[in-house]
Design a protein around this motif. Structure first.
Motif, PDB file in Angstrom:
ATOM      1  N   VAL A  50       0.864  -1.177   0.000  1.00  0.00           N
ATOM      2  CA  VAL A  50       0.000   0.000   0.000  1.00  0.00           C
ATOM      3  C   VAL A  50       0.904   1.230   0.000  1.00  0.00           C
ATOM      4  O   VAL A  50       1.804   1.333   0.835  1.00  0.00           O
ATOM      5  CB  VAL A  50      -0.918   0.014   1.239  1.00  0.00           C
ATOM      6  N   PRO A  51       0.718   2.157  -0.945  1.00  0.00           N
ATOM      7  CA  PRO A  51       1.624   3.310  -1.013  1.00  0.00           C
ATOM      8  C   PRO A  51       1.518   4.183   0.231  1.00  0.00           C
ATOM      9  O   PRO A  51       0.450   4.263   0.855  1.00  0.00           O
ATOM     10  CB  PRO A  51       1.152   4.061  -2.259  1.00  0.00           C
ATOM     11  N   PHE A  52       2.628   4.816   0.604  1.00  0.00           N
ATOM     12  CA  PHE A  52       2.602   5.723   1.757  1.00  0.00           C
ATOM     13  C   PHE A  52       2.867   7.144   1.284  1.00  0.00           C
ATOM     14  O   PHE A  52       3.554   7.386   0.301  1.00  0.00           O
ATOM     15  CB  PHE A  52       3.613   5.295   2.824  1.00  0.00           C
ATOM     16  N   ILE A  53       2.298   8.089   1.989  1.00  0.00           N
ATOM     17  CA  ILE A  53       2.389   9.492   1.608  1.00  0.00           C
ATOM     18  C   ILE A  53       3.787  10.025   1.887  1.00  0.00           C
ATOM     19  O   ILE A  53       4.262   9.965   3.020  1.00  0.00           O
ATOM     20  CB  ILE A  53       1.336  10.331   2.360  1.00  0.00           C
ATOM     21  N   SER A  54       4.426  10.543   0.856  1.00  0.00           N
ATOM     22  CA  SER A  54       5.737  11.168   1.023  1.00  0.00           C
ATOM     23  C   SER A  54       5.729  12.622   0.564  1.00  0.00           C
ATOM     24  O   SER A  54       6.728  13.322   0.717  1.00  0.00           O
ATOM     25  CB  SER A  54       6.804  10.384   0.237  1.00  0.00           C
ATOM     26  N   LYS A  55       4.608  13.080   0.007  1.00  0.00           N
ATOM     27  CA  LYS A  55       4.479  14.470  -0.449  1.00  0.00           C
ATOM     28  C   LYS A  55       3.382  15.158   0.339  1.00  0.00           C
ATOM     29  O   LYS A  55       2.310  14.572   0.571  1.00  0.00           O
ATOM     30  CB  LYS A  55       4.203  14.514  -1.954  1.00  0.00           C
ATOM     31  N   PRO A  56       3.588  16.392   0.757  1.00  0.00           N
ATOM     32  CA  PRO A  56       2.649  17.046   1.679  1.00  0.00           C
ATOM     33  C   PRO A  56       1.259  17.292   1.111  1.00  0.00           C
ATOM     34  O   PRO A  56       0.312  17.461   1.879  1.00  0.00           O
ATOM     35  CB  PRO A  56       3.346  18.375   2.019  1.00  0.00           C
ATOM     36  N   ASN A  57       1.121  17.301  -0.232  1.00  0.00           N
ATOM     37  CA  ASN A  57      -0.188  17.581  -0.828  1.00  0.00           C
ATOM     38  C   ASN A  57      -0.892  16.338  -1.344  1.00  0.00           C
ATOM     39  O   ASN A  57      -1.886  16.438  -2.056  1.00  0.00           O
ATOM     40  CB  ASN A  57      -0.037  18.593  -1.974  1.00  0.00           C
ATOM     41  N   ASP A  58      -0.379  15.164  -0.987  1.00  0.00           N
ATOM     42  CA  ASP A  58      -0.978  13.922  -1.461  1.00  0.00           C
ATOM     43  C   ASP A  58      -2.054  13.397  -0.516  1.00  0.00           C
ATOM     44  O   ASP A  58      -2.034  13.672   0.690  1.00  0.00           O
ATOM     45  CB  ASP A  58       0.087  12.847  -1.644  1.00  0.00           C
ATOM     46  N   LEU A  59      -2.969  12.608  -1.100  1.00  0.00           N
ATOM     47  CA  LEU A  59      -3.987  11.887  -0.350  1.00  0.00           C
ATOM     48  C   LEU A  59      -3.794  10.399  -0.601  1.00  0.00           C
ATOM     49  O   LEU A  59      -3.417   9.989  -1.705  1.00  0.00           O
ATOM     50  CB  LEU A  59      -5.394  12.246  -0.830  1.00  0.00           C
ATOM     51  N   LEU A  60      -4.059   9.586   0.405  1.00  0.00           N
ATOM     52  CA  LEU A  60      -4.163   8.149   0.203  1.00  0.00           C
ATOM     53  C   LEU A  60      -5.646   7.824   0.136  1.00  0.00           C
ATOM     54  O   LEU A  60      -6.401   8.118   1.062  1.00  0.00           O
ATOM     55  CB  LEU A  60      -3.503   7.382   1.350  1.00  0.00           C
ATOM     56  N   VAL A  61      -6.050   7.233  -0.984  1.00  0.00           N
ATOM     57  CA  VAL A  61      -7.477   6.960  -1.229  1.00  0.00           C
ATOM     58  C   VAL A  61      -7.702   5.465  -1.373  1.00  0.00           C
ATOM     59  O   VAL A  61      -6.954   4.785  -2.097  1.00  0.00           O
ATOM     60  CB  VAL A  61      -7.960   7.677  -2.510  1.00  0.00           C
ATOM     61  N   GLN A  62      -8.706   4.954  -0.679  1.00  0.00           N
ATOM     62  CA  GLN A  62      -9.146   3.586  -0.904  1.00  0.00           C
ATOM     63  C   GLN A  62     -10.152   3.612  -2.051  1.00  0.00           C
ATOM     64  O   GLN A  62     -11.195   4.275  -1.970  1.00  0.00           O
ATOM     65  CB  GLN A  62      -9.792   2.998   0.350  1.00  0.00           C
ATOM     66  N   ILE A  63      -9.836   2.906  -3.119  1.00  0.00           N
ATOM     67  CA  ILE A  63     -10.650   2.966  -4.330  1.00  0.00           C
ATOM     68  C   ILE A  63     -11.852   2.032  -4.208  1.00  0.00           C
ATOM     69  O   ILE A  63     -11.709   0.862  -3.866  1.00  0.00           O
ATOM     70  CB  ILE A  63      -9.804   2.593  -5.558  1.00  0.00           C
ATOM     71  N   HIS A  64     -13.018   2.579  -4.496  1.00  0.00           N
ATOM     72  CA  HIS A  64     -14.229   1.768  -4.557  1.00  0.00           C
ATOM     73  C   HIS A  64     -14.528   1.349  -5.990  1.00  0.00           C
ATOM     74  O   HIS A  64     -15.041   0.252  -6.221  1.00  0.00           O
ATOM     75  CB  HIS A  64     -15.411   2.543  -3.973  1.00  0.00           C
ATOM     76  N   ALA A  65     -14.250   2.219  -6.945  1.00  0.00           N
ATOM     77  CA  ALA A  65     -14.474   1.900  -8.352  1.00  0.00           C
ATOM     78  C   ALA A  65     -13.528   2.723  -9.214  1.00  0.00           C
ATOM     79  O   ALA A  65     -13.123   3.827  -8.839  1.00  0.00           O
ATOM     80  CB  ALA A  65     -15.926   2.182  -8.744  1.00  0.00           C
ATOM     81  N   ALA A  66     -13.175   2.158 -10.361  1.00  0.00           N
ATOM     82  CA  ALA A  66     -12.296   2.836 -11.315  1.00  0.00           C
ATOM     83  C   ALA A  66     -12.780   2.492 -12.714  1.00  0.00           C
ATOM     84  O   ALA A  66     -13.367   1.428 -12.937  1.00  0.00           O
ATOM     85  CB  ALA A  66     -10.843   2.393 -11.133  1.00  0.00           C
ATOM     86  N   SER A  67     -12.549   3.374 -13.662  1.00  0.00           N
ATOM     87  CA  SER A  67     -12.969   3.055 -15.022  1.00  0.00           C
ATOM     88  C   SER A  67     -11.775   2.615 -15.859  1.00  0.00           C
ATOM     89  O   SER A  67     -10.615   2.796 -15.474  1.00  0.00           O
ATOM     90  CB  SER A  67     -13.678   4.250 -15.676  1.00  0.00           C
ATOM     91  N   VAL A  68     -12.071   1.998 -17.000  1.00  0.00           N
ATOM     92  CA  VAL A  68     -11.046   1.671 -17.988  1.00  0.00           C
ATOM     93  C   VAL A  68     -11.310   2.544 -19.204  1.00  0.00           C
ATOM     94  O   VAL A  68     -12.430   2.578 -19.723  1.00  0.00           O
ATOM     95  CB  VAL A  68     -11.091   0.185 -18.388  1.00  0.00           C
ATOM     96  N   ASN A  69     -10.295   3.273 -19.635  1.00  0.00           N
ATOM     97  CA  ASN A  69     -10.405   4.158 -20.779  1.00  0.00           C
ATOM     98  C   ASN A  69      -9.578   3.621 -21.936  1.00  0.00           C
ATOM     99  O   ASN A  69      -8.609   2.878 -21.719  1.00  0.00           O
ATOM    100  CB  ASN A  69      -9.908   5.561 -20.404  1.00  0.00           C
ATOM    101  N   PRO A  70      -9.915   3.985 -23.174  1.00  0.00           N
ATOM    102  CA  PRO A  70      -9.115   3.538 -24.319  1.00  0.00           C
ATOM    103  C   PRO A  70      -7.629   3.841 -24.160  1.00  0.00           C
ATOM    104  O   PRO A  70      -6.778   3.072 -24.613  1.00  0.00           O
ATOM    105  CB  PRO A  70      -9.725   4.306 -25.490  1.00  0.00           C
ATOM    106  N   ILE A  71      -7.296   4.945 -23.476  1.00  0.00           N
ATOM    107  CA  ILE A  71      -5.881   5.282 -23.287  1.00  0.00           C
ATOM    108  C   ILE A  71      -5.181   4.230 -22.440  1.00  0.00           C
ATOM    109  O   ILE A  71      -3.983   3.959 -22.625  1.00  0.00           O
ATOM    110  CB  ILE A  71      -5.735   6.695 -22.657  1.00  0.00           C
ATOM    111  N   ASP A  72      -5.882   3.587 -21.513  1.00  0.00           N
ATOM    112  CA  ASP A  72      -5.289   2.525 -20.696  1.00  0.00           C
ATOM    113  C   ASP A  72      -4.884   1.340 -21.571  1.00  0.00           C
ATOM    114  O   ASP A  72      -3.798   0.767 -21.400  1.00  0.00           O
ATOM    115  CB  ASP A  72      -6.271   2.051 -19.619  1.00  0.00           C
TER     116      ASP A  72
END
Length: 384
Positions: A50-72
């Motif tokens: 699980v990534p840890f925050i190393s930058k002061p303006n970052d958020l750690l988010v638990q993802i509930h859903a994500a989309s797949v785009n043609p760019i992926d």
């Protein structure tokens, strides 16, 4: 450099302690690739850190859903790897300096778990949505780090599944129409617009945004999608399955703005469809920059792209028309505006199909087939 390394170690221990006290796991499930190719190269891993925050303006988010785009799908095949790899090195992500493993996915909806010390507008427990720049590890995972400037609070009126379908296309369309195309709510009313390929993720969002702002919308799609784009607000629909698109568009010429989401080979034809002497614009979100850098390297590809951009810009300037390039740009401010439009009923999520997290490669395969009717979404957390 030594002080920076010490700080990273201290931050790591801080977050390890946070996970201990908050029951946050140290590992997560994620889909990764170790080489470029097709969906068969996606590898499921349930022991990623699980990534840890190393930058002061970052958020750690638990993802509930994500989309797949043609760019992926294209990036899985190696598209843009040269330019994006260079961007990653410039941004200096020390926790993952290697090219592989890679996790794809640009947009998400989820819940904030932790925040950097400079984050003021979000707190643990907030429901948020966002879209990440390509230099970051992606969202086809259980947790992700996101800059606070790239997220906003999720619309209250829709689910995580629905919310995950919007951020990437919203930021891309906004960049194309509003930043590059200089469109505004107070100037769009009555303008004549053309949205090429109206049934995909970009098209379904663009039609709704333009319609909400009072523009007249023409779009193209196949027979099966005519009802969908008409429901979303398209005023005129050209069915490329049964009609000659170019002949039909010639009869409708006189557009104020054209949005190209597929990369038209005959740009001169589309320029001729614009109004003359009215600052009309043909905006493409498929410029050749990434393709050029893949083929000729960062320096050669950038120089070639600059030449091509100059030639494209010069094409229509003699009569007040212009061809412009646009790129996706993460923006929490844009998403805040779109969130309000969603809750006001001006924008409706268009989700064609939902895949479970364990079936992520199948979602990529669906995108490869083309003929999208809105967005493809992955349910990462069962409660999404």
């Amino acid at each position: 450099m030594h002080q920076r390394k010490v700080l990273q170690i201290l931050l790591h221990f801080r977050h390890q302690n946070l996970r201990y006290f908050c029951s946050l796991p140290a590992t997560m499930k994620v889909w990764q690739t170790y080489k470029y190719g097709g969906p068969e190269e996606l590898v499921f891993c349930d022991t990623a850190h699980v990534p840890f925050i190393s930058k002061p303006n970052d958020l750690l988010v638990q993802i509930h859903a994500a989309s797949v785009n043609p760019i992926d799908v294209r990036m899985l095949g190696g598209y843009g790897s040269v330019a994006i790899g260079t961007l990653k090195r410039l941004c200096d992500f020390p926790q993952d300096p290697a090219e592989f493993p890679l996790t794809f996915g640009r947009d998400f909806s989820g819940v904030v778990i932790d925040t950097g010390r400079s984050v003021k507008n979000f707190k643990p427990g907030d429901e948020v949505w966002g879209a990440l720049g390509a230099q970051r590890q992606g969202t086809h995972a259980e947790f992700v780090l996101a800059a606070d400037s790239s997220v906003s609070h999720k619309p209250k009126s829709i689910s995580h599944i629905e919310a995950a379908s919007i951020p990437y296309v919203a930021a891309t369309v906004w960049s194309a129409l509003c930043v590059v195309g200089e469109l505004r709510r107070d100037t769009a009313r009555g303008m004549r617009s053309l949205v090429c390929a109206g049934s995909g993720g970009i098209g379904t969002f663009a039609i709704q945004l333009l319609r909400a702002w009072g523009a007249h919308v023409t779009t193209t799609c196949s027979t099966e999608a005519v009802h969908l784009v008409t429901q979303l607000g398209a005023d005129e629909v050209i069915d490329y399955s049964t009609q000659n698109v170019m002949e039909e568009l010639k009869m409708l010429k006189g557009f104020d703005i054209i949005l190209d989401s597929i990369g038209q080979e005959n740009a001169d034809f589309y320029l001729d469809l614009l109004k003359s002497w009215s600052n009309s614009k043909y905006v493409t979100i498929v410029p050749p920059f990434l393709m050029n850098t893949d083929k000729y390297g960062v320096i050669g590809g950038t120089l070639l792209s600059l030449v091509q951009a100059s030639l494209d810009t010069a094409k229509g300037l003699k009569d007040g028309r212009s061809l412009r390039w646009a790129l996706f740009a993460p923006s929490g401010c844009v998403l805040k505006t779109i969130s309000q439009m969603v809750d006001n009923g001006e924008i409706t999520p268009v989700v064609e199909k939902v895949f479970q997290f364990q079936d992520t490669p199948d979602a990529y395969r669906k995108l490869q087939e083309g003929h999208a009717r809105g967005k493809t979404v992955i349910s990462v957390k069962n409660t999404a």
